[in-house]
Design an enzyme around this catalytic site. Structure first.
Site, PDB file in Angstrom:
ATOM      1  N   GLU A 120     -28.731  -7.064 -37.290  1.00  0.00           N
ATOM      2  CA  GLU A 120     -27.687  -7.908 -36.729  1.00  0.00           C
ATOM      3  C   GLU A 120     -26.693  -7.055 -35.910  1.00  0.00           C
ATOM      4  O   GLU A 120     -26.345  -7.314 -34.775  1.00  0.00           O
ATOM      5  CB  GLU A 120     -26.897  -8.784 -37.864  1.00  0.00           C
ATOM      6  CG  GLU A 120     -25.859  -9.688 -37.378  1.00  0.00           C
ATOM      7  CD  GLU A 120     -26.031 -10.785 -36.312  1.00  0.00           C
ATOM      8  OE1 GLU A 120     -27.233 -11.012 -35.737  1.00  0.00           O
ATOM      9  OE2 GLU A 120     -24.981 -11.225 -35.803  1.00  0.00           O
ATOM     10  N   ASN A 171     -30.310 -30.462 -17.487  1.00  0.00           N
ATOM     11  CA  ASN A 171     -30.454 -29.255 -18.536  1.00  0.00           C
ATOM     12  C   ASN A 171     -31.780 -29.538 -19.251  1.00  0.00           C
ATOM     13  O   ASN A 171     -31.957 -30.810 -19.698  1.00  0.00           O
ATOM     14  CB  ASN A 171     -29.413 -29.561 -19.753  1.00  0.00           C
ATOM     15  CG  ASN A 171     -29.530 -28.609 -20.674  1.00  0.00           C
ATOM     16  OD1 ASN A 171     -30.345 -27.652 -20.561  1.00  0.00           O
ATOM     17  ND2 ASN A 171     -29.211 -28.944 -21.751  1.00  0.00           N
ATOM     18  N   GLY A 172     -32.725 -28.798 -19.036  1.00  0.00           N
ATOM     19  CA  GLY A 172     -34.134 -28.740 -19.686  1.00  0.00           C
ATOM     20  C   GLY A 172     -35.078 -28.377 -18.607  1.00  0.00           C
ATOM     21  O   GLY A 172     -34.871 -27.753 -17.675  1.00  0.00           O
ATOM     22  N   ARG A 208     -22.519 -22.110 -21.998  1.00  0.00           N
ATOM     23  CA  ARG A 208     -23.994 -22.548 -22.123  1.00  0.00           C
ATOM     24  C   ARG A 208     -24.662 -21.972 -20.953  1.00  0.00           C
ATOM     25  O   ARG A 208     -26.100 -22.279 -20.928  1.00  0.00           O
ATOM     26  CB  ARG A 208     -24.042 -24.009 -21.918  1.00  0.00           C
ATOM     27  CG  ARG A 208     -23.479 -24.892 -23.002  1.00  0.00           C
ATOM     28  CD  ARG A 208     -23.284 -26.345 -22.795  1.00  0.00           C
ATOM     29  NE  ARG A 208     -24.942 -26.704 -23.073  1.00  0.00           N
ATOM     30  CZ  ARG A 208     -25.416 -27.154 -24.191  1.00  0.00           C
ATOM     31  NH1 ARG A 208     -24.759 -27.328 -25.126  1.00  0.00           N
ATOM     32  NH2 ARG A 208     -26.654 -27.443 -24.167  1.00  0.00           N
ATOM     33  N   TRP A 263     -28.085 -22.268 -16.278  1.00  0.00           N
ATOM     34  CA  TRP A 263     -28.686 -20.860 -16.606  1.00  0.00           C
ATOM     35  C   TRP A 263     -30.175 -20.984 -16.426  1.00  0.00           C
ATOM     36  O   TRP A 263     -31.017 -22.018 -16.636  1.00  0.00           O
ATOM     37  CB  TRP A 263     -28.811 -20.956 -18.490  1.00  0.00           C
ATOM     38  CG  TRP A 263     -29.396 -19.707 -18.940  1.00  0.00           C
ATOM     39  CD1 TRP A 263     -28.744 -18.553 -19.232  1.00  0.00           C
ATOM     40  CD2 TRP A 263     -30.827 -19.648 -19.311  1.00  0.00           C
ATOM     41  NE1 TRP A 263     -29.674 -17.664 -19.831  1.00  0.00           N
ATOM     42  CE2 TRP A 263     -30.692 -18.255 -20.068  1.00  0.00           C
ATOM     43  CE3 TRP A 263     -31.899 -20.357 -19.439  1.00  0.00           C
ATOM     44  CZ2 TRP A 263     -31.890 -17.832 -20.465  1.00  0.00           C
ATOM     45  CZ3 TRP A 263     -33.060 -19.647 -20.065  1.00  0.00           C
ATOM     46  CH2 TRP A 263     -33.042 -18.364 -20.486  1.00  0.00           C
ATOM     47  N   HIS A 323     -40.968   6.992 -40.679  1.00  0.00           N
ATOM     48  CA  HIS A 323     -42.455   6.429 -40.329  1.00  0.00           C
ATOM     49  C   HIS A 323     -42.681   6.259 -38.700  1.00  0.00           C
ATOM     50  O   HIS A 323     -43.454   5.735 -38.471  1.00  0.00           O
ATOM     51  CB  HIS A 323     -42.726   5.148 -41.017  1.00  0.00           C
ATOM     52  CG  HIS A 323     -43.106   5.253 -42.458  1.00  0.00           C
ATOM     53  ND1 HIS A 323     -43.937   6.072 -43.160  1.00  0.00           N
ATOM     54  CD2 HIS A 323     -42.088   4.938 -43.480  1.00  0.00           C
ATOM     55  CE1 HIS A 323     -43.656   5.677 -44.431  1.00  0.00           C
ATOM     56  NE2 HIS A 323     -42.439   5.236 -44.512  1.00  0.00           N
ATOM     57  N   LYS A 365     -26.180  -7.565 -32.012  1.00  0.00           N
ATOM     58  CA  LYS A 365     -24.666  -7.646 -31.578  1.00  0.00           C
ATOM     59  C   LYS A 365     -24.373  -6.719 -30.295  1.00  0.00           C
ATOM     60  O   LYS A 365     -23.829  -7.015 -29.163  1.00  0.00           O
ATOM     61  CB  LYS A 365     -23.646  -7.743 -32.613  1.00  0.00           C
ATOM     62  CG  LYS A 365     -23.112  -8.642 -33.704  1.00  0.00           C
ATOM     63  CD  LYS A 365     -22.819  -9.999 -33.052  1.00  0.00           C
ATOM     64  CE  LYS A 365     -24.051 -10.705 -32.282  1.00  0.00           C
ATOM     65  NZ  LYS A 365     -24.521 -11.791 -33.307  1.00  0.00           N
ATOM     66  N   CYS A 420     -27.979 -25.176 -19.963  1.00  0.00           N
ATOM     67  CA  CYS A 420     -27.241 -25.569 -19.066  1.00  0.00           C
ATOM     68  C   CYS A 420     -26.031 -26.363 -19.211  1.00  0.00           C
ATOM     69  O   CYS A 420     -26.265 -27.305 -20.431  1.00  0.00           O
ATOM     70  CB  CYS A 420     -27.773 -26.177 -17.522  1.00  0.00           C
ATOM     71  SG  CYS A 420     -29.282 -25.243 -17.149  1.00  0.00           S
ATOM     72  N   GLU A 428     -26.485  -7.156 -27.104  1.00  0.00           N
ATOM     73  CA  GLU A 428     -26.123  -8.544 -26.432  1.00  0.00           C
ATOM     74  C   GLU A 428     -24.869  -8.542 -25.350  1.00  0.00           C
ATOM     75  O   GLU A 428     -24.691  -9.083 -24.426  1.00  0.00           O
ATOM     76  CB  GLU A 428     -25.886  -9.660 -27.385  1.00  0.00           C
ATOM     77  CG  GLU A 428     -26.829 -10.574 -28.110  1.00  0.00           C
ATOM     78  CD  GLU A 428     -26.457 -11.524 -28.742  1.00  0.00           C
ATOM     79  OE1 GLU A 428     -25.618 -11.555 -29.796  1.00  0.00           O
ATOM     80  OE2 GLU A 428     -26.716 -12.657 -28.448  1.00  0.00           O
ATOM     81  N   LYS A 461     -25.286 -19.670 -24.912  1.00  0.00           N
ATOM     82  CA  LYS A 461     -25.035 -19.986 -26.106  1.00  0.00           C
ATOM     83  C   LYS A 461     -25.956 -21.096 -26.851  1.00  0.00           C
ATOM     84  O   LYS A 461     -26.351 -20.747 -28.128  1.00  0.00           O
ATOM     85  CB  LYS A 461     -23.589 -20.575 -26.374  1.00  0.00           C
ATOM     86  CG  LYS A 461     -23.073 -20.894 -27.725  1.00  0.00           C
ATOM     87  CD  LYS A 461     -22.666 -19.495 -28.359  1.00  0.00           C
ATOM     88  CE  LYS A 461     -22.267 -19.737 -29.785  1.00  0.00           C
ATOM     89  NZ  LYS A 461     -22.237 -18.597 -30.582  1.00  0.00           N
TER      90      LYS A 461
END
Ligand code: M6R
Length: 629
Positions: free
Chosen positions: A502, A100-101, A27, A74, A525, A506, A2, A509, A624
């Site tokens: 990666e 935040n936490g 955030r 968040w 496989h 990307k 947050c 996301e 983020k």
């Protein structure tokens, strides 16, 4: 996760809070809210969803308050609804708190407070905090230390990781800020003070910043800032002057931060190389000079046997490439672990080991916790087991940088787009430099090969520029063909396998398209069962050891009707025969190729998401800095 902003001073608090929240919105953006105090009234306005909903609510509201706190959320405990949005207040609305936490013992505190008559209006863990503070406030608000004392008592009862900003209606000249394992900073202005969970919120107002440490409480008043520990002891602290520029958090004409950050990569790579390459190392006078100057103490390298790397997400992908480089160039066995797993299942303690934490934000709770675990399990052991902890980050002022012994500052600066781009390439450069440094020290490479690789690194910024100029348009046009695509498979081998991971991350996301990355040789496989004409396969086929193998794995996919896209070097004729579409990068040594091969994939993801009209910089459900475990 947050974002928190707080202000006390002579300006109108609301506009400073909203401006700060806007810069912190990356955030978390499930809901937002502010609380202010003016003429003996504590006012709290909150809104579900993005910040513009809160802005709209405040549009016709004249609020001259000079003190306030704000939050962009968040969600952890409780859905993203208005009643769960911060700030939260106590029973009579006289104390407001943003957090935040996570307060881990909130359930037992909540039950205790309910038994005392407190009424809860949200499902959040945060709401216990204002109620608890109000329990400790003096009956009359005439005790000048009343709010500070009450907050001190309350935070001593909280378990977990939290950063808080608090105001109380009976204390209109005090903003209290607390840090316990979640980041928060204080900004010093002219007759005004700020707090924020990240420096990005404060850059337009001040560059004089104090990083609160764990277990510290700040009382900010128009007259000054006082810092205390959780026992109430006053501490002496001095702010630092930061040299971030305002423009680092502006889009500068780009449609999204992500696109701007993709285009910043040549400069970031250049700056990182300029910082750590030793000029003239291969001249006549420079004979026997290490080409890399990371400025790590010699004790770091003593009897070095192993390297262990801890990271999450994209930083974990960079670490896989780091492992490849350290093992292949310097010959040192290297482990890479998800930080989020390591804490609860650490690998056995290895002797003579450098442990590296890799994180762009420098605040990822999982990574910090894993490093703490590593640090403390080595305390008191014999010398060969002593902790040697290195951070690789672009945030030299972050919690990570303060907790490790040494850092490599990758020079990428602040990254705003939630999808990591420039911070990833910068982490890779950090690993190239470290691997070459270790290789030089161990005489693992001939001087000629070392020189070749260093020249290759120096050529990269220009090559990225060429790639961006030459490919950006065609990649954007190509995305039109994937309007309805729902699945993608990315494959690579050797040093480009992590680039397949990666590329897939990307795309997932920011476009919400299902994507998977595999080592190309693993396709047969199992994952090959997923392929048909509707599932495009993107193969990274850079000339080198595994090139032929990648092409034949790609052929196997083609035989199952998959549409094939290849990330290949310019003028690769053989690839033109195999792939349906080609994403070109300049000619490059295989070992340096990830720096180039990732860029078409960043552009492809960006344009697919932008074309679908999605919020590229703030994709759903993500934040983020992930400051919860
Ligand atoms: O700040 P960090 O590098 O520690 O973050 C780790 C991950 O949360 C991060 O890389 C995440 O996967 C990104 N959104 C990737 O684009």
């Amino acid at each position: 996760m947050c974002g928190i902003v707080g202000y006390i001073g002579t300006q109108t608090a609301v506009s400073i809070l909203l401006g700060g929240l806007e810069r912190l919105e990356y955030r978390g953006y499930d809901s937002a809210g502010i609380a202010t105090i003016d003429e003996g009234i504590l006012r709290c306005v909150r809104a579900k969803g993005k910040l513009y909903n809160l802005r709209e609510k405040l549009e016709h509201d004249v609020n001259p308050a000079r003190i306030g706190i704000g939050h962009t959320r968040w969600a952890t405990h409780g859905k993203p609804e208005e009643h769960n949005a911060h700030p939260h207040r106590d029973n009579d609305g006289s104390v407001a708190v943003v957090q935040n936490g996570i307060v881990e013992n909130y359930q037992s505190l909540r039950e205790e407070l309910i038994a005392k008559g407190h009424i809860f209006r949200s499902e959040t863990d945060t709401e216990v905090i204002p109620h608890l503070i109000s329990e400790y406030l003096p009956e009359e608000g005439d005790d000048s230390d009343g709010l500070l004392n009450a907050v001190t008592k309350a935070v001593n009862r909280l378990e977990g990781a939290f950063a808080l900003a608090i105001i109380g209606v009976d204390y209109p000249d005090e903003l209290i800020v607390v840090r316990q394992n979640a980041p928060i900073i204080i900004g010093f202005g002219q007759g005004e003070f700020f707090c924020a969970s990240d420096v990005t919120a404060l850059i337009p107002h001040t560059h004089a910043i104090l990083y609160l440490e764990n277990g510290e409480i700040a009382r900010l008043t128009p007259l000054g800032a006082e810092i205390y520990d959780f026992k109430g002891k006053r501490l002496r602290k001095t702010p630092k002057i930061l040299d971030w520029s305002h423009s680092t958090v502006e889009k500068q004409g780009y449609r999204h931060f992500m696109l701007k950050e993709i285009h910043e990569q040549p400069d970031v790579v250049r700056l990182c190389l300029d910082t750590y390459l030793q000029l003239g190392w291969n001249s006549e006078n420079g004979k026997n000079v290490n080409p890399i100057k990371l400025n790590l103490p010699e004790t770091f390298y003593e009897n070095l046997e192993y390297v262990q790397i801890l990271a999450c997400g994209t930083s974990w992908h960079a670490s896989l490439i780091g492992k490849y480089l350290i093992e292949q160039l310097a010959g040192i066995p290297t482990l890479v672990q998800y930080a989020s797993e390591f804490r609860y299942a650490p690998s056995p303690i290895l002797p003579n080991t450098i442990t590296i934490g890799v994180t762009q934000s420098g605040e990822t709770a999982d990574t910090l916790a894993a490093l703490e675990t590593e640090k403390y399990r080595r305390v008191g052991l014999e010398d060969k087991y002593r902790a040697r902890i290195l951070g690789i980050t672009n945030r030299p002022e972050s919690t990570l940088a303060n907790m490790v012994d040494e850092i490599i500052n990758t020079q990428a600066g602040i990254e705003v787009g939630v999808a990591a781009t420039k911070s990833f390439t910068a982490q890779l450069i950090g690993f190239y430099l470290l691997a070459l440094d270790l290789a030089y020290r161990r005489r693992g490479l001939s001087l000629q090969r070392l020189e070749e690789l260093i020249e290759g690194l120096k050529a990269l910024p220009g090559q990225i520029e060429t790639l961006l100029e030459g490919q950006a348009k065609s990649i954007e046009e190509l995305t039109h063909e994937f309007n309805d695509t729902q699945d993608f498979i990315f494959v690579g081998r050797g040093i480009n396998f992590p680039i397949a991971l990666e590329g897939a991350l990307k795309l997932k996301e920011i476009s919400y398209i299902h994507a998977e990355g595999y080592p190309a040789g693993e396709l047969k496989h199992g994952p090959i069962a997923l392929l048909d004409a509707k599932v495009p396969v993107i193969a990274i086929a850079m000339p080198g050891k595994v090139y032929d193998k990648v092409l034949s794995n790609a052929q196997e996919a083609k035989a199952r009707d998959a549409r094939l896209l290849g990330v290949v070097v310019d003028n690769d004729r053989a690839a033109a025969e195999v792939f349906d579409n080609l994403l070109y990068v300049p000619q490059v040594d295989e070992i340096l190729s990830p720096i180039l091969s990732v860029i078409p994939l960043q552009l492809l993801s960006y344009h697919i998401a932008a074309k679908r009209g999605l919020d590229v910089d703030q994709p759903r459900n993500l934040a983020k800095s992930v400051t919860v475990e």
